[in-house]
Motif scaffolding. Sequence first.
Motif, PDB file in Angstrom:
ATOM      1  N   GLU A  20       0.833  -1.206   0.000  1.00 27.47           N
ATOM      2  CA  GLU A  20       0.000   0.000   0.000  1.00 27.47           C
ATOM      3  C   GLU A  20       0.869   1.258   0.000  1.00 27.47           C
ATOM      4  OE1 GLU A  20      -3.470   2.217  -0.149  1.00 27.47           O
ATOM      5  OE2 GLU A  20      -3.269   0.047  -0.343  1.00 27.47           O
ATOM      6  N   VAL A  21       1.956   1.252   0.762  1.00 23.15           N
ATOM      7  CA  VAL A  21       2.870   2.401   0.793  1.00 23.15           C
ATOM      8  C   VAL A  21       3.466   2.629  -0.590  1.00 23.15           C
ATOM      9  CG1 VAL A  21       5.099   3.223   1.690  1.00 23.15           C
ATOM     10  CG2 VAL A  21       3.399   2.250   3.250  1.00 23.15           C
ATOM     11  N   LYS A  22       3.878   1.561  -1.247  1.00 23.60           N
ATOM     12  CA  LYS A  22       4.443   1.672  -2.595  1.00 23.60           C
ATOM     13  C   LYS A  22       3.409   2.233  -3.568  1.00 23.60           C
ATOM     14  CE  LYS A  22       6.780  -1.005  -6.165  1.00 23.60           C
ATOM     15  NZ  LYS A  22       7.237  -2.315  -6.598  1.00 23.60           N
ATOM     16  N   GLN A  23       2.179   1.761  -3.469  1.00 21.12           N
ATOM     17  CA  GLN A  23       1.100   2.271  -4.328  1.00 21.12           C
ATOM     18  C   GLN A  23       0.880   3.762  -4.096  1.00 21.12           C
ATOM     19  OE1 GLN A  23      -2.593   0.179  -3.770  1.00 21.12           O
ATOM     20  NE2 GLN A  23      -2.302  -0.989  -5.643  1.00 21.12           N
ATOM     21  N   GLN A  24       0.850   4.171  -2.838  1.00 19.54           N
ATOM     22  CA  GLN A  24       0.606   5.576  -2.523  1.00 19.54           C
ATOM     23  C   GLN A  24       1.715   6.467  -3.071  1.00 19.54           C
ATOM     24  OE1 GLN A  24      -2.160   6.948  -1.360  1.00 19.54           O
ATOM     25  NE2 GLN A  24      -3.091   4.935  -1.225  1.00 19.54           N
ATOM     26  N   GLN A  25       2.943   5.986  -3.067  1.00 17.18           N
ATOM     27  CA  GLN A  25       4.046   6.762  -3.636  1.00 17.18           C
ATOM     28  C   GLN A  25       3.836   6.955  -5.133  1.00 17.18           C
ATOM     29  OE1 GLN A  25       7.345   4.308  -2.357  1.00 17.18           O
ATOM     30  NE2 GLN A  25       7.954   5.811  -0.812  1.00 17.18           N
ATOM     31  N   LEU A  26       3.462   5.896  -5.829  1.00 18.31           N
ATOM     32  CA  LEU A  26       3.207   5.996  -7.267  1.00 18.31           C
ATOM     33  C   LEU A  26       2.037   6.933  -7.550  1.00 18.31           C
ATOM     34  CD1 LEU A  26       3.670   2.289  -8.397  1.00 18.31           C
ATOM     35  CD2 LEU A  26       5.142   4.228  -8.962  1.00 18.31           C
ATOM     36  N   SER A  28       0.959   9.388  -5.724  1.00 14.47           N
ATOM     37  CA  SER A  28       1.367  10.760  -5.449  1.00 14.47           C
ATOM     38  C   SER A  28       2.133  11.327  -6.643  1.00 14.47           C
ATOM     39  CB  SER A  28       2.240  10.799  -4.194  1.00 14.47           C
ATOM     40  OG  SER A  28       2.726  12.094  -3.984  1.00 14.47           O
ATOM     41  N   GLY A  29       2.977  10.501  -7.239  1.00 20.61           N
ATOM     42  CA  GLY A  29       3.731  10.938  -8.417  1.00 20.61           C
ATOM     43  C   GLY A  29       2.831  11.234  -9.595  1.00 20.61           C
ATOM     44  N   ARG A  31      -0.314  12.004  -9.535  1.00 24.58           N
ATOM     45  CA  ARG A  31      -1.139  13.164  -9.191  1.00 24.58           C
ATOM     46  C   ARG A  31      -0.365  14.453  -9.454  1.00 24.58           C
ATOM     47  NH1 ARG A  31      -1.358  16.312  -4.898  1.00 24.58           N
ATOM     48  NH2 ARG A  31      -3.284  17.414  -4.453  1.00 24.58           N
ATOM     49  N   THR A  32       0.918  14.458  -9.108  1.00 23.07           N
ATOM     50  CA  THR A  32       1.752  15.639  -9.332  1.00 23.07           C
ATOM     51  C   THR A  32       1.798  15.998 -10.816  1.00 23.07           C
ATOM     52  OG1 THR A  32       3.105  15.093  -7.415  1.00 23.07           O
ATOM     53  CG2 THR A  32       4.081  16.583  -9.032  1.00 23.07           C
ATOM     54  N   TYR A  63      -5.231   4.690  -9.367  1.00 24.17           N
ATOM     55  CA  TYR A  63      -5.557   6.040  -8.913  1.00 24.17           C
ATOM     56  C   TYR A  63      -7.061   6.258  -8.949  1.00 24.17           C
ATOM     57  CZ  TYR A  63      -5.573  11.145  -8.667  1.00 24.17           C
ATOM     58  OH  TYR A  63      -5.813  12.444  -8.299  1.00 24.17           O
TER      59      TYR A  63
END
Length: 126
Positions: A20-26, A28-29, A31-32, A63
Amino acid sequence: MASIFVQDAYRLQLKLFLYEVKQQQLLSGVRTFLKVYSTISLGKLANYMEVDEPTLRTILMTYKHKTHAVDSDGKIISNADVDFYIDDDMVHVVESKPVKRYGDYFLRQIVKLEGVINDMDWVKLD
């Protein structure tokens, strides 16, 4: 024997958490990048994110999944401040809805009400 099950459960939870942490990092990227562009090709976005196009499509669908919910009427609603759709090989970013500031509105109304109450108190004293 019970200790083995506890360790297995712990490992599974840790694995799911790290995933889940890895997914959230992707997410976030992506989204930016979506906040910067109004349209961008899948190839260009994949290049920026340093992934291949099939992986990017998976990230974009993740996403969508993570930022949408079903309301009590069964309608799908977006929680995202940035939304998009894909047409052919182009990602089109949809205008984001402005965040409603209910708190600010209520604080202004409270200040106005306090002013009215103070005015009423002065009238009673006269």
